[in-house]
Design an enzyme around this catalytic site. Sequence first.
Site, PDB file in Angstrom:
ATOM      1  CE  LYS A   1      33.148  30.244 -26.950  1.00  0.00           C
ATOM      2  NZ  LYS A   1      31.633  29.701 -26.972  1.00  0.00           N
ATOM      3  CD  GLN A   2      32.688  31.273 -21.903  1.00  0.00           C
ATOM      4  OE1 GLN A   2      32.572  30.782 -23.140  1.00  0.00           O
ATOM      5  NE2 GLN A   2      32.057  31.937 -21.104  1.00  0.00           N
TER       6      GLN A   2
ATOM      7  CD1 TRP B   1      25.859  31.629 -19.822  1.00  0.00           C
ATOM      8  CD2 TRP B   1      27.035  31.440 -17.772  1.00  0.00           C
ATOM      9  NE1 TRP B   1      27.146  31.857 -20.040  1.00  0.00           N
ATOM     10  CE2 TRP B   1      27.981  31.430 -18.826  1.00  0.00           C
ATOM     11  CE3 TRP B   1      27.763  31.151 -16.344  1.00  0.00           C
ATOM     12  CZ2 TRP B   1      29.385  31.269 -18.866  1.00  0.00           C
ATOM     13  CZ3 TRP B   1      28.963  30.985 -16.321  1.00  0.00           C
ATOM     14  CH2 TRP B   1      29.703  31.320 -17.517  1.00  0.00           C
ATOM     15  CG  ASP B   2      25.062  35.859 -21.625  1.00  0.00           C
ATOM     16  OD1 ASP B   2      25.108  34.307 -21.466  1.00  0.00           O
ATOM     17  OD2 ASP B   2      25.381  36.046 -22.502  1.00  0.00           O
TER      18      ASP B   2
ATOM     19  CD  GLU C   1      29.781  27.889 -24.466  1.00  0.00           C
ATOM     20  OE1 GLU C   1      30.485  28.680 -24.963  1.00  0.00           O
ATOM     21  OE2 GLU C   1      28.770  28.139 -23.699  1.00  0.00           O
TER      22      GLU C   1
END
Lengths: 937, 306
Positions: free
Chosen positions: A746-747, A502-503, A641
Amino acid sequence: MRVPESLHHTFRLIALDWEVLSAADAANLIEPLLARGARAALFTDGDLRGVAEAAAALAGPHARNLYVAARGDGALLGFDRRGRPLEIAAGPPGAPAEARLRAALIEPLQIERHDVLVIAGSPGPALDGVRVAPGGAVNIREALALQSRLDEELGDFAPPRDAAWVVEEAGFDLAREHEIESLLSIANGYLGSRGSIAEGSSASRPATFIAGAFEPSADVSRVPELVIAPDWGRMRFVIEGEPLSVETGDVVHHRRALDLRRGALLRDCVASGPAGHMVHLRTLHAASLADRHVLIEAVGVAPLNFTGKVEIDAILSGDVRSASGAAHWESFDAGAGPSNLWLVGRTRNGLTAAMTSHLHADESPGAPILADRTTGQRSAAERVHLEVRCGERRDLFRTVTLHTSRDLDVRAAGQPDPLVVGEALRDAIEARAVRDVLRDHERAWAERWDRADVEIDGAPKIERALRFASYHLISAATPEDPRTSVGARALSGEAYRGHVFWDTEIFMLPFYVCCYPEAARSLLRYRYLTLPGARRKAAAAGYQGALYAWESTDTGDETTPSMVIAPTGEVIRILSGEMEQHISADVAYAVWAHARTTGSERFLRREGLEILVETARFWASRGELGADGRYHIRHVIGPDEYHEDIDDSAFTNWMARHNLRIAAAAADDADPEIAARLDLRPGEAARWRELADRMYLGIDPGTGLIEQFAGYFQLEPFFIADYAERTAPIDVLLGRARTQACQVVKQADVVQLITLLWDEIPPPVRRQNFLYYEPRTAHGSSLSPGIHALVAARLGLAAQAERFFDQTADIDLGNNMGNSAGGVHAAGLGSLWQAVVFGAAGVRAPPLGEDEDALVIEPNLLPGWRHMKVPLGWRGRSLVLHLEADAIELSVLEGEAPLRVRAARGGAEQSVLAEPGRRYAARADDEGFRRWEEIGS
Amino acid sequence: MNIIQDAASRAAAPQGHEEPGEAPESRVGKRRVLVTLHRGAPAGAAVAMGRLVAGALQAPLHGLVFAPEPLEAADVPDHVGLSQEELRGLVLHVATGDPGEALTGALAAQAAAYVVVGSAPVAAPDERVGLGELAARALEIATSGVFLLGVAPAPGSRLSRILLPLDGTPSTAAAIAPAGHLARSLEADLDILLVSEAHPHAPPPGREPGALVAPVYMDQPHHEWAAFSEEFLQRFVGNIGHCPREVPARFYLGAGEPAPEILRFADQLRSDLLVLVWHGDLGKHRGAVFREVVRNAPCPVLVLRR
């Protein structure tokens, strides 16, 4: 008068006493250096403003590169883009001008002391650098004249003067070599080569990747990986019978510079072998952006203490192996013609690649160089014997072509043999002056930079990092082959095996849409062409429609490995390929955002429609209506994640809802033929709308917080500040069980959602959620800091925004992670561009339901950011924005119709219908922007 | 059995020789392995370790016997508690007087690649390191590798797994070459361990150029770990540590306090030997990890000086 040897260097900052220069000298000698990007700092005892005025006059349009400093009292002036002086307040209060110069320029741009020339009497400016005392005006004049002359003498080998346009690595460090090779890689979207030194070393890991060409890896799971092409850049330098080596030789000087503007990797090395023969070696490597099948190599060699012989071997070598250990190549044929070489390899999966190599003695067309040519089983080489004279440089040029059997142009030519196509191109190049081939490449880069280069006055570190980001993003994509996309590490390294995530759609695509729209269309078409793989994945999981691969390669089938043995010794099952399903909504979002940004619905209404419909079908079959009447999506993984197999991931649900809605809207207007082909049934769109309306969104009505997933708020509280200093990802330190049981994120997850669906989330909710989640976020992914920078900038959280900008800029260039060795972090690079343009510059599309043919600009310049210049492609127009804290200036360079531009601040807006070919400006005060004014064309 | 009788105050042995211009590897191979033997120490384990190492390196094996008074050759076995057979092949040197002084003299005179010493304290331990005095002295003075044999059982017939904790700095990795060559000679595998820590107020990790810590950004762990492990091994074990390529090396990551993690991995991996690279500083606030590991290691420890 002989200019000292120490001054035979292309300095990037020149500090000198203003009083010792005559006005004529200043104009004649300083201005050309400023024009090349060098910075000059003029120190004066006199009237600072008066000197600034005079200096600005001589600098002309290059005043941005000029500084005027008061000796003694600490004042330092720079110049704005109009040449007006402005005070530089960098550095601590009361700091001397030199300290301000260091803080504002030298440190952020990493200008090394050997790149600073100080021409001053004693004591002179307190700057580290090469110092020369003025022995009179002639002395200074000669020193400065030499600087101008050096660039001409070095020609193609001249390193950039402008420290904001270069990434440079001095010395040779076995420990850092792999990451340096990644950072300095050259690429053109068709191929990419790591920046390994030509003669190699024990640490070198040269690799040339062919975009979109995959072969099985030697990993346990044998997931596909990018093919490593034969090594084209290998050379061997033999000086008076002794091979040159930076490991075993006596290296006096070694520097590699990636010239971001020209897309060229330069090397400058002075070394001697065991017998003491010292040579000055310069090389240039480029992957042509003008013709993506062409690679360019140049070598300049000058003996410094002898007259004698130098042998140079130029090699094509099939002796390559991937990092996974796989040997992709099954067989090779090598050959040599009277003036060239060729090497043809065949992989185990049937790909054929053909390389040709041709040496040019000089720039004259049709002047092949005399060389001994030999072939081996896996290689071909040509050896040039040069008679060199002490102090005289000999140049050698080489062009290499690469074609494969999967190339569209090879196929279009109806020619099954890529060598035939390669030889035709080689012959065409042979008939030209090689420097013209290089100039074509440089022009192609200049065209790209015209549409992509962002200037940020007052934030040189971010400006340079963004150039580095844009360089690698431009290098990574090609508009010429929609069967390829951009992998997580682009074409700079083997980590991630070239897989596409998906980056690309969420982090990189906005850059391409606004700066390289041809490439953006091609990247979206990749997702159209891999739709069959996504359909297979959905069907295999028991769902309808299309579920995109979390890790995609050439077919679109899932290539995420199913398990990994972590270095902690644990065997970990990898669930992302199965559960990280938001990828389908992300791809759909990208199709929609592309249409909104470009104003072109052509893709959306054809291939894009198919993507939207099939992904909507997936979501309509994926969830379930609960007893609460809400639509729930269970057993997924969101961007965070650390928490796997969760229910009602906010990111997933909101994005799926968006997917359903945009698909329904597109289906309403679908071309009947396409609708029939897609078997678009009556009521299907209405069903999507209903499910979207029923989607569980997880908003806490009391607090306005969006729960990241069902049950998140009940987890053990966690604050990352408690682990401020750590030497491993937080999940490793906490262990899996505790990580999953606590609120560590995580992000960017909900924060990522805010970025994408900005107008669907009310302003107070954006702020509350950012302030809630940010202290819980570990930024364990390179995708995270840039998105936080973007949102923090938009929310006016300047201190946090600064921190995240800095962190994002350092992901690759900060050399603080150790994992750039496997390639640059392409999504992180894309997120930096978004943070600057969408965050600080405040560029966005208007809210849904409003006039779509418009651009909203709400500048959020960070403290110290004086001015931004942002080129932007928006809805078919080409714009240039100049932004200051309280002003916007806008030029519409290209376009066929006026564009509505809305300047926003504090909820108030002023709009203008901006005509192509005209310029407009709006100034702001405490109450918001005042009316736009046309300021001439 | 060859006996060379020396006094503690004199040079303890004939001069070893080095071939000038030889590669470091071959120099190591031809230098001696020196085993210290004294009453109360685990002489059998020391000799066994010395034999393994000397055999692998094809190096002469020497024994330094400490005695309060000069010994007859025939008395040495009884003195150290070993049989003549167990001492077969050792070139023995007897040193009288203070053992520490004797060891200093012997190491100054001998070209020992490695010295093997029992590390469990016989009497009061050395305050700085918590080991026996002779082991502490060996660490202090030896420029060669020092094998410390604590309370762990004697080594088996071969050393097949060697645990090598690294701190991710090039300067530490630069010292591991002897471990790599030893692993090759022993046909042993190297288990490389990096321990990561987190403390709210800990100093930032070292900024030595080229240093690696476990990546803070771990976008997709299944890709990152593979890439990081490979990079760590290539960078520190191959490029800087100059370990032979044919030595199998695996990478492990520990998390938490370094000493317990190193000991945990040594136990979990059933390491036959633990190699520590040590900066040589036993100051009050330094060397805590080193102290804890050498005191509690479940297997012999080889200490290499950085």
